[in-house]
Every structure is written in structure tokens, then in C-alpha cells.
Motif scaffolding. Sequence first.
Motif, PDB file in Angstrom:
ATOM      1  N   ASP A  99      51.115  -1.996 -42.260  1.00  0.00           N
ATOM      2  CA  ASP A  99      50.576  -1.619 -43.455  1.00  0.00           C
ATOM      3  C   ASP A  99      49.385  -0.739 -43.223  1.00  0.00           C
ATOM      4  OD1 ASP A  99      52.142  -2.913 -45.043  1.00  0.00           O
ATOM      5  OD2 ASP A  99      50.805  -4.849 -45.444  1.00  0.00           O
ATOM      6  N   ARG A 100      48.678  -1.018 -42.190  1.00  0.00           N
ATOM      7  CA  ARG A 100      47.409  -0.131 -41.704  1.00  0.00           C
ATOM      8  C   ARG A 100      47.729   1.195 -41.257  1.00  0.00           C
ATOM      9  NH1 ARG A 100      43.064  -3.252 -39.772  1.00  0.00           N
ATOM     10  NH2 ARG A 100      42.156  -1.416 -39.549  1.00  0.00           N
ATOM     11  N   LEU A 101      48.982   1.490 -40.946  1.00  0.00           N
ATOM     12  CA  LEU A 101      49.524   2.524 -40.471  1.00  0.00           C
ATOM     13  C   LEU A 101      49.593   3.674 -41.491  1.00  0.00           C
ATOM     14  CD1 LEU A 101      52.337   2.244 -37.702  1.00  0.00           C
ATOM     15  CD2 LEU A 101      49.964   2.925 -37.458  1.00  0.00           C
ATOM     16  N   TYR A 102      49.573   3.294 -42.841  1.00  0.00           N
ATOM     17  CA  TYR A 102      49.461   4.012 -44.222  1.00  0.00           C
ATOM     18  C   TYR A 102      48.451   4.908 -43.778  1.00  0.00           C
ATOM     19  CZ  TYR A 102      49.418   5.179 -49.199  1.00  0.00           C
ATOM     20  OH  TYR A 102      49.525   5.750 -50.269  1.00  0.00           O
ATOM     21  N   SER A 103      47.095   4.817 -43.245  1.00  0.00           N
ATOM     22  CA  SER A 103      46.327   5.518 -43.353  1.00  0.00           C
ATOM     23  C   SER A 103      46.529   6.944 -42.139  1.00  0.00           C
ATOM     24  CB  SER A 103      44.935   5.035 -42.352  1.00  0.00           C
ATOM     25  OG  SER A 103      45.123   4.508 -41.218  1.00  0.00           O
TER      26      SER A 103
END
Length: 189
Positions: A99-103
Motif C-alpha cells: 500500500d505504501r508503494l502507491y507513493s
Amino acid sequence: MEILAFNGSPRRRGNTSTIIASILDGARSKGAQTKEVRLHEINLKGCQGCLSCREKPGFCKQKDDLSPYLEAIKSCAGMVIGCPIYMYRISGQMKLFVDRLYSLYADRPEGGYDSVVPLGKTYALVTSQGAPNPEQYVKSIRYLSGMTGSGLGMEVVGHIIHADSHEIPAAEDKVLLKKAYEIGRQMVR
């Protein structure tokens, strides 16, 4: 040259960890520096859904122990993702990471996304599961690979699905560990 590994297993000596260790040994044999990030052992928060990364692609506003590693993905030579399959899906620790890789994705004006990670990086994926059929969790594995590797523009050099892990532990499978070691060597260019 650094190969960065993200380990979604909570078990230090589990199957996923054993396979990742062999990949990193292979990379070091070719002169690479390696770093393993054990997601279970860092202060890792989930995505806030704040969308600040839509305004500033490549930067996550959330600040925790993962923050410097999100930056390191942009400069590493290659990335290893390792994750056990729990309850038919990727581990909770790995889901927070994904989910944090969305950045690291930027919106395209016409829809869809582009990676902000520079091209030329190598990638390997490791999954371990108790189920004997390596195809049983292919949807979860395809999702994980797409979001963490090919979707970011990395060149996939290896993929290990360790199946039937309760019957054949990775530490006892010399053929599997040799394959992992060779993948690590292939990651270094």
C-alpha cells in the motif's frame, strides 16, 4: 551497488527468510552490498489515504521506519520481495508495504500510472506456502509481483514459489537454495 530485500515474514528462520538469505548470499558473491528489511521488526504504518503522493509523486507523507527504504528503492540496483502466503493471501506486513508503494506511482493524465522509480533495476520474488500446488495462490502472487516489481519497471530475473513448505522446509531443499543463490548472482549487473 545495493540489493535491497523486503521480507514480509515475521519468522527470522522461516522458509521465506531462508530463501531470501540465499539470494542475498548470491548477490554478495558478485560484489553487491545487501540490506534486508524485515517488515515485522520495523515501525511500519499503513497508507493514510491522504493522497499527498498524487501532488508530489515519489514521496510518501507518512513518516516511520519504512520512509528511508522507500527512498532507497529509487537508488538501489535491485530489489527482492519475499512473502509467505497466510490465509490464502500475502502477509499483513507485506500488504502494508505494498500500500505504501502507491507513493512510487505517478498518475497518467489519460488514466493509469507510471513508475517514478528509475529503470534498470533487477527484481526477484520469493513466496512460501504450505499448500503443495504451486499454482494455488497464483492470483495473490501475480498481484504482489505486479505491484512491487514489474509495475515499478524492474526487470524480473527470478521468481521462486516454495510450495509444500510444511513437508519440505527450504533449509533442507538444496536445489531450491542453489536456485535462489543463482538468482542473487543474476541480480548483479
